[in-house]
Write a protein that holds these residues in place. Structure first.
Motif, PDB file in Angstrom:
ATOM      1  N   ALA A  47     -11.527 -92.235 -42.245  1.00  0.00           N
ATOM      2  CA  ALA A  47     -11.263 -91.796 -40.929  1.00  0.00           C
ATOM      3  C   ALA A  47      -9.615 -92.205 -40.768  1.00  0.00           C
ATOM      4  CB  ALA A  47     -11.909 -92.872 -39.912  1.00  0.00           C
ATOM      5  N   ASP A  77      -5.159 -86.160 -33.246  1.00  0.00           N
ATOM      6  CA  ASP A  77      -6.216 -85.413 -33.718  1.00  0.00           C
ATOM      7  C   ASP A  77      -5.764 -84.092 -34.833  1.00  0.00           C
ATOM      8  OD1 ASP A  77      -8.635 -86.440 -32.717  1.00  0.00           O
ATOM      9  OD2 ASP A  77      -8.929 -84.859 -31.044  1.00  0.00           O
ATOM     10  N   PRO A  86     -11.919 -87.628 -39.475  1.00  0.00           N
ATOM     11  CA  PRO A  86     -12.060 -87.794 -38.064  1.00  0.00           C
ATOM     12  C   PRO A  86     -10.876 -88.837 -37.610  1.00  0.00           C
ATOM     13  CG  PRO A  86     -13.981 -88.701 -39.048  1.00  0.00           C
ATOM     14  CD  PRO A  86     -12.996 -88.032 -39.944  1.00  0.00           C
ATOM     15  N   GLN A  87     -10.598 -88.931 -36.503  1.00  0.00           N
ATOM     16  CA  GLN A  87      -9.607 -89.944 -35.847  1.00  0.00           C
ATOM     17  C   GLN A  87     -10.733 -90.883 -35.149  1.00  0.00           C
ATOM     18  OE1 GLN A  87      -6.269 -90.734 -32.321  1.00  0.00           O
ATOM     19  NE2 GLN A  87      -7.093 -88.661 -32.357  1.00  0.00           N
ATOM     20  N   GLU A  88     -10.451 -92.134 -35.523  1.00  0.00           N
ATOM     21  CA  GLU A  88     -11.199 -93.129 -34.845  1.00  0.00           C
ATOM     22  C   GLU A  88     -10.165 -94.286 -33.973  1.00  0.00           C
ATOM     23  OE1 GLU A  88     -13.655 -95.761 -37.396  1.00  0.00           O
ATOM     24  OE2 GLU A  88     -14.893 -93.939 -37.755  1.00  0.00           O
TER      25      GLU A  88
END
Ligand code: ARG
Length: 275
Positions: A47, A77, A86-88
């Motif tokens: 991530a 993003d 994915p972005q967290e």
């Protein structure tokens, strides 16, 4: 990618074992990190972890489902997509973001918080290319007679703690010898709440967040004055993280070149000012 997840699981097991036999807790954090296929180091495998300070609409705020969305989120993003993860998003006080503490301690890979690039912050953070221009603005409740900082003599003025708006106001108060009681709030929501409930006679923050507030709460608040501070926002990475910084800058440049930036701008900010 599965390879990296496997690496992380192994590391967690190893760390757990180490703790069980006597606690080498200091080593555990680094072991949970990872690296993308393109060789960019990540604090947490699989991530891209972003530090921000909520709420700061239209740059980052929770939507009705509780998901963090906004202009900054959309741009990061694109960085995450480039890294194929994915972005967290981690919500954390602005102080730790701007001081570099959160990036240094491995809380996140990147800071995206409508954060103005300043010389002081450049000493502790590595900033991306500027991605947004902003100014400061003085907001009042609709119909207020207050139009200028001078009108606030003997009154209370709200600011957001740790921000460039707070710094600007403190400098103005000092320079002009203004008799204003400056009240510092811990986040934008608290500042806006104080303004709308008349705990302060006016409040200063970045113009785009007031514009957004006025859009969401029509007729309640208005912008009485603007201060052209010529600010520019940048994303930040830990000092020396050249690999990630390069990816961030490439993502911004690509978005500007192919029209994605303009689309994100139209979605979150509105019509683009003529440049
Ligand atoms: N642009 C201002 C600064 O850099 C305010 C940023 C506040 N951002 C936030 N997400 N709370 O100081």
């Amino acid at each position: 990618m599965s390879k990296f997840i496997f690496v992380r699981k192994t590391a967690v097991l190893a760390a757990t074992a180490a703790l069980a036999i006597g606690g080498v807790a200091g080593c555990a954090k680094e072991d949970t990190g990872g690296t993308t296929e393109s060789g960019v180091p990540l604090v947490k495998a699989g991530a891209l972890t972003t530090c921000t300070h909520l709420p700061y609409a239209p740059f980052q705020s929770k939507d009705q489902s509780g998901k963090v969305v906004g202009f900054d989120v959309a741009l990061i993003d694109l960085v995450a997509a480039k890294l194929n993860v994915p972005q967290e998003i981690v919500d954390t006080p602005f102080e730790g973001i701007k001081s570099g503490a959160d990036l240094n301690s491995g809380k996140c890979d990147v800071a995206a918080a409508g954060m103005t690039i300043t010389d002081e912050r450049k000493k502790v953070l590595d900033f991306s290319e500027p991605y947004f221009d902003a100014t400061q603005a003085l907001a009042v409740v609709a119909g207020s007679p207050v139009k200028t900082l001078e009108d606030l003599a003997g009154k209370r003025l709200g600011v957001q703690g740790g921000t460039t708006g707070e710094e600007y106001i403190n400098a103005q108060v000092k320079e002009k010898g203004l008799k204003i009681e400056v009240v510092s709030y811990k986040d934008l929501a608290a500042e806006q709440q104080a303004l709308s409930t008349n705990q302060v006679a006016a409040a200063v923050n970045d113009l785009p967040v007031w514009n957004e507030y006025i859009k969401a709460n029509p007729g309640k608040v208005e912008v009485a004055a603007g201060f052209d501070t010529g600010e520019q926002y940048g994303f930040a990475v830990k000092k020396g993280n050249a690999e990630l910084l390069k990816t961030v800058n490439e993502a911004i440049a690509a978005a500007r070149a192919d029209g994605t930036y303009d689309k994100i701008y139209a979605t979150w900010i509105g019509e683009k000012p003529a440049s």
